[in-house]
Write a protein that holds these residues in place. Structure first.
Motif, PDB file in Angstrom:
ATOM      1  N   GLY A 166     -24.320 -38.305 -40.353  1.00 38.86           N
ATOM      2  CA  GLY A 166     -23.661 -39.391 -41.068  1.00 38.86           C
ATOM      3  C   GLY A 166     -22.182 -39.168 -41.333  1.00 38.86           C
ATOM      4  N   PHE A 167     -21.528 -38.353 -40.520  1.00 38.97           N
ATOM      5  CA  PHE A 167     -20.097 -38.125 -40.631  1.00 38.97           C
ATOM      6  C   PHE A 167     -19.408 -38.716 -39.398  1.00 38.97           C
ATOM      7  CE2 PHE A 167     -21.441 -33.920 -42.750  1.00 38.97           C
ATOM      8  CZ  PHE A 167     -21.430 -34.475 -44.017  1.00 38.97           C
ATOM      9  N   TRP A 168     -18.124 -39.038 -39.554  1.00 39.30           N
ATOM     10  CA  TRP A 168     -17.340 -39.468 -38.406  1.00 39.30           C
ATOM     11  C   TRP A 168     -17.229 -38.300 -37.426  1.00 39.30           C
ATOM     12  CZ3 TRP A 168     -16.165 -44.451 -37.913  1.00 39.30           C
ATOM     13  CH2 TRP A 168     -16.123 -45.240 -39.060  1.00 39.30           C
ATOM     14  N   LYS A 169     -17.098 -38.616 -36.139  1.00 36.48           N
ATOM     15  CA  LYS A 169     -16.962 -37.568 -35.112  1.00 36.48           C
ATOM     16  C   LYS A 169     -15.790 -36.645 -35.415  1.00 36.48           C
ATOM     17  CE  LYS A 169     -16.536 -39.410 -31.104  1.00 36.48           C
ATOM     18  NZ  LYS A 169     -16.516 -39.852 -29.697  1.00 36.48           N
ATOM     19  N   TRP A 170     -14.662 -37.208 -35.839  1.00 33.34           N
ATOM     20  CA  TRP A 170     -13.488 -36.376 -36.093  1.00 33.34           C
ATOM     21  C   TRP A 170     -13.739 -35.407 -37.234  1.00 33.34           C
ATOM     22  CZ3 TRP A 170     -10.990 -36.389 -40.755  1.00 33.34           C
ATOM     23  CH2 TRP A 170     -11.187 -37.489 -41.600  1.00 33.34           C
ATOM     24  N   ARG A 171     -14.569 -35.817 -38.193  1.00 33.79           N
ATOM     25  CA  ARG A 171     -14.879 -34.899 -39.307  1.00 33.79           C
ATOM     26  C   ARG A 171     -15.775 -33.757 -38.832  1.00 33.79           C
ATOM     27  NH1 ARG A 171     -16.539 -37.251 -44.870  1.00 33.79           N
ATOM     28  NH2 ARG A 171     -15.785 -35.208 -45.513  1.00 33.79           N
ATOM     29  N   VAL A 172     -16.774 -34.088 -38.020  1.00 36.17           N
ATOM     30  CA  VAL A 172     -17.659 -33.039 -37.494  1.00 36.17           C
ATOM     31  C   VAL A 172     -16.844 -32.065 -36.650  1.00 36.17           C
ATOM     32  CG1 VAL A 172     -19.633 -32.553 -35.986  1.00 36.17           C
ATOM     33  CG2 VAL A 172     -19.725 -34.496 -37.557  1.00 36.17           C
ATOM     34  N   LYS A 173     -15.970 -32.602 -35.809  1.00 38.33           N
ATOM     35  CA  LYS A 173     -15.125 -31.742 -34.978  1.00 38.33           C
ATOM     36  C   LYS A 173     -14.253 -30.849 -35.850  1.00 38.33           C
ATOM     37  CE  LYS A 173     -12.525 -31.898 -30.739  1.00 38.33           C
ATOM     38  NZ  LYS A 173     -11.973 -32.725 -29.690  1.00 38.33           N
ATOM     39  N   ARG A 174     -13.784 -31.404 -36.952  1.00 40.57           N
ATOM     40  CA  ARG A 174     -12.990 -30.613 -37.912  1.00 40.57           C
ATOM     41  C   ARG A 174     -13.843 -29.512 -38.539  1.00 40.57           C
ATOM     42  NH1 ARG A 174     -11.213 -31.201 -43.237  1.00 40.57           N
ATOM     43  NH2 ARG A 174      -9.098 -30.420 -43.491  1.00 40.57           N
ATOM     44  N   HIS A 175     -15.128 -29.797 -38.760  1.00 43.87           N
ATOM     45  CA  HIS A 175     -16.038 -28.799 -39.334  1.00 43.87           C
ATOM     46  C   HIS A 175     -16.294 -27.646 -38.366  1.00 43.87           C
ATOM     47  CE1 HIS A 175     -17.853 -32.118 -42.138  1.00 43.87           C
ATOM     48  NE2 HIS A 175     -16.636 -31.747 -42.505  1.00 43.87           N
ATOM     49  N   PHE A 176     -15.943 -27.819 -37.097  1.00 51.19           N
ATOM     50  CA  PHE A 176     -16.043 -26.734 -36.122  1.00 51.19           C
ATOM     51  C   PHE A 176     -15.000 -25.647 -36.382  1.00 51.19           C
ATOM     52  CE2 PHE A 176     -17.923 -29.358 -32.339  1.00 51.19           C
ATOM     53  CZ  PHE A 176     -19.091 -29.548 -33.046  1.00 51.19           C
ATOM     54  N   LYS A 177     -13.931 -25.988 -37.094  1.00 54.20           N
ATOM     55  CA  LYS A 177     -12.897 -25.000 -37.386  1.00 54.20           C
ATOM     56  C   LYS A 177     -13.433 -24.038 -38.450  1.00 54.20           C
ATOM     57  CE  LYS A 177      -9.019 -28.047 -36.428  1.00 54.20           C
ATOM     58  NZ  LYS A 177      -7.808 -28.660 -36.964  1.00 54.20           N
TER      59      LYS A 177
ATOM     60  N   MET B  48     -25.408 -27.039 -32.626  1.00 50.76           N
ATOM     61  CA  MET B  48     -25.366 -28.285 -31.865  1.00 50.76           C
ATOM     62  C   MET B  48     -25.806 -28.017 -30.425  1.00 50.76           C
ATOM     63  SD  MET B  48     -22.086 -30.735 -30.992  1.00 50.76           S
ATOM     64  CE  MET B  48     -21.393 -29.576 -29.802  1.00 50.76           C
ATOM     65  N   GLU B  49     -25.294 -26.934 -29.847  1.00 52.45           N
ATOM     66  CA  GLU B  49     -25.662 -26.569 -28.477  1.00 52.45           C
ATOM     67  C   GLU B  49     -27.129 -26.156 -28.394  1.00 52.45           C
ATOM     68  OE1 GLU B  49     -23.984 -27.149 -25.869  1.00 52.45           O
ATOM     69  OE2 GLU B  49     -21.957 -27.400 -26.641  1.00 52.45           O
ATOM     70  N   VAL B  50     -27.587 -25.365 -29.354  1.00 52.27           N
ATOM     71  CA  VAL B  50     -28.989 -24.927 -29.359  1.00 52.27           C
ATOM     72  C   VAL B  50     -29.935 -26.129 -29.377  1.00 52.27           C
ATOM     73  CG1 VAL B  50     -30.767 -23.785 -30.777  1.00 52.27           C
ATOM     74  CG2 VAL B  50     -28.562 -22.664 -30.396  1.00 52.27           C
ATOM     75  N   HIS B  51     -29.550 -27.161 -30.106  1.00 55.85           N
ATOM     76  CA  HIS B  51     -30.398 -28.348 -30.240  1.00 55.85           C
ATOM     77  C   HIS B  51     -30.062 -29.419 -29.205  1.00 55.85           C
ATOM     78  CE1 HIS B  51     -32.625 -27.195 -33.853  1.00 55.85           C
ATOM     79  NE2 HIS B  51     -31.543 -26.485 -34.123  1.00 55.85           N
ATOM     80  N   LYS B  52     -29.294 -29.041 -28.191  1.00 55.76           N
ATOM     81  CA  LYS B  52     -28.978 -29.904 -27.053  1.00 55.76           C
ATOM     82  C   LYS B  52     -28.398 -31.249 -27.478  1.00 55.76           C
ATOM     83  CE  LYS B  52     -32.739 -27.630 -24.673  1.00 55.76           C
ATOM     84  NZ  LYS B  52     -33.075 -26.775 -25.806  1.00 55.76           N
ATOM     85  N   MET B  53     -27.438 -31.179 -28.379  1.00 59.56           N
ATOM     86  CA  MET B  53     -26.759 -32.379 -28.860  1.00 59.56           C
ATOM     87  C   MET B  53     -25.323 -32.379 -28.365  1.00 59.56           C
ATOM     88  SD  MET B  53     -27.852 -32.452 -32.845  1.00 59.56           S
ATOM     89  CE  MET B  53     -29.547 -32.504 -33.361  1.00 59.56           C
ATOM     90  N   ASP B  54     -24.695 -33.542 -28.458  1.00 57.69           N
ATOM     91  CA  ASP B  54     -23.254 -33.606 -28.259  1.00 57.69           C
ATOM     92  C   ASP B  54     -22.624 -34.053 -29.575  1.00 57.69           C
ATOM     93  OD1 ASP B  54     -23.597 -36.382 -28.420  1.00 57.69           O
ATOM     94  OD2 ASP B  54     -23.288 -36.713 -26.287  1.00 57.69           O
ATOM     95  N   LEU B  55     -21.323 -34.124 -29.586  1.00 51.80           N
ATOM     96  CA  LEU B  55     -20.605 -34.443 -30.817  1.00 51.80           C
ATOM     97  C   LEU B  55     -21.016 -35.803 -31.379  1.00 51.80           C
ATOM     98  CD1 LEU B  55     -18.426 -33.425 -32.765  1.00 51.80           C
ATOM     99  CD2 LEU B  55     -16.729 -34.508 -31.293  1.00 51.80           C
ATOM    100  N   GLN B  56     -21.156 -36.792 -30.512  1.00 54.33           N
ATOM    101  CA  GLN B  56     -21.530 -38.147 -30.944  1.00 54.33           C
ATOM    102  C   GLN B  56     -22.908 -38.153 -31.611  1.00 54.33           C
ATOM    103  OE1 GLN B  56     -19.726 -41.169 -30.620  1.00 54.33           O
ATOM    104  NE2 GLN B  56     -21.343 -41.916 -31.951  1.00 54.33           N
TER     105      GLN B  56
ATOM    106  N   ASN C 153     -21.943 -27.320 -50.507  1.00 52.99           N
ATOM    107  CA  ASN C 153     -23.359 -27.186 -50.172  1.00 52.99           C
ATOM    108  C   ASN C 153     -24.016 -28.502 -49.767  1.00 52.99           C
ATOM    109  OD1 ASN C 153     -23.479 -24.449 -50.381  1.00 52.99           O
ATOM    110  ND2 ASN C 153     -24.374 -24.413 -52.430  1.00 52.99           N
ATOM    111  N   LYS C 154     -23.526 -29.607 -50.290  1.00 52.93           N
ATOM    112  CA  LYS C 154     -24.094 -30.911 -49.934  1.00 52.93           C
ATOM    113  C   LYS C 154     -23.892 -31.196 -48.441  1.00 52.93           C
ATOM    114  CE  LYS C 154     -24.007 -35.789 -51.221  1.00 52.93           C
ATOM    115  NZ  LYS C 154     -23.370 -36.825 -52.007  1.00 52.93           N
ATOM    116  N   LYS C 155     -22.690 -30.937 -47.938  1.00 49.56           N
ATOM    117  CA  LYS C 155     -22.408 -31.143 -46.515  1.00 49.56           C
ATOM    118  C   LYS C 155     -23.147 -30.116 -45.661  1.00 49.56           C
ATOM    119  CE  LYS C 155     -18.015 -33.389 -47.189  1.00 49.56           C
ATOM    120  NZ  LYS C 155     -16.597 -33.205 -47.384  1.00 49.56           N
ATOM    121  N   LEU C 156     -23.136 -28.872 -46.113  1.00 49.28           N
ATOM    122  CA  LEU C 156     -23.848 -27.831 -45.373  1.00 49.28           C
ATOM    123  C   LEU C 156     -25.340 -28.141 -45.292  1.00 49.28           C
ATOM    124  CD1 LEU C 156     -22.100 -24.624 -46.761  1.00 49.28           C
ATOM    125  CD2 LEU C 156     -21.845 -25.606 -44.473  1.00 49.28           C
TER     126      LEU C 156
END
Length: 133
Positions: free
Chosen positions: A91-102, A76-84, A111-114
């Motif tokens: 296509g995921f909710w922000k809270w889900r993406v943040k959870r995927h950071f764990k 995300m940082e390499v591609h200069k994006m933020d969480l939103q 594999n579908k999500k990855l």
């Protein structure tokens, strides 16, 4: 400023052959446009912004290697994006993406999500799982 006074300072953008269009006064006193490769304050601001981005990328990589975050945050940082932005692109909710950071949650992603993340970052799932690959 006059057309012949338009700044042409060297910057990161100048080396990429990117120019800004600015307004200047021509020899007849009329407003016209002129191309500029940049000027010192803009160059300083861009250099500072690039340095901050590089520091954020290095910090994210270090946190991935220390198993404090998942590679998703690094890319995300390499591609200069933020969480939103990241959440909207995959296509995921922000809270889900943040959870995927764990790291523990990331390891359990199917594999579908990855693949959604890998497609966005234009890498393979293997590269997503291993940032040193």
């Amino acid at each position: 400023m006059k057309k012949d006074e338009v700044p042409q300072d060297e910057s990161n953008l100048a080396s990429a052959n990117i120019k800004d269009m600015v307004y200047a006064v021509d020899e007849n006193g009329e407003y016209t446009t002129e191309l500029s490769t940049g000027w010192a304050p803009k160059t300083i601001a861009l250099d500072n912004a690039i340095q901050i981005i590089e520091e954020r990328i290095a910090d994210a990589k270090k946190r991935v290697l220390e198993n404090k975050t998942s590679p998703i945050e690094y890319y995300m940082e390499v591609h200069k994006m933020d969480l939103q932005i990241l959440a909207s692109y995959v296509g995921f909710w922000k809270w889900r993406v943040k959870r995927h950071f764990k790291p523990s949650v990331f390891k359990k992603l199917n594999n579908k999500k990855l693949q959604k993340y890998a497609d966005l970052f234009e890498i393979t799932i293997d590269q997503l799982k291993n940032i040193d690959a």
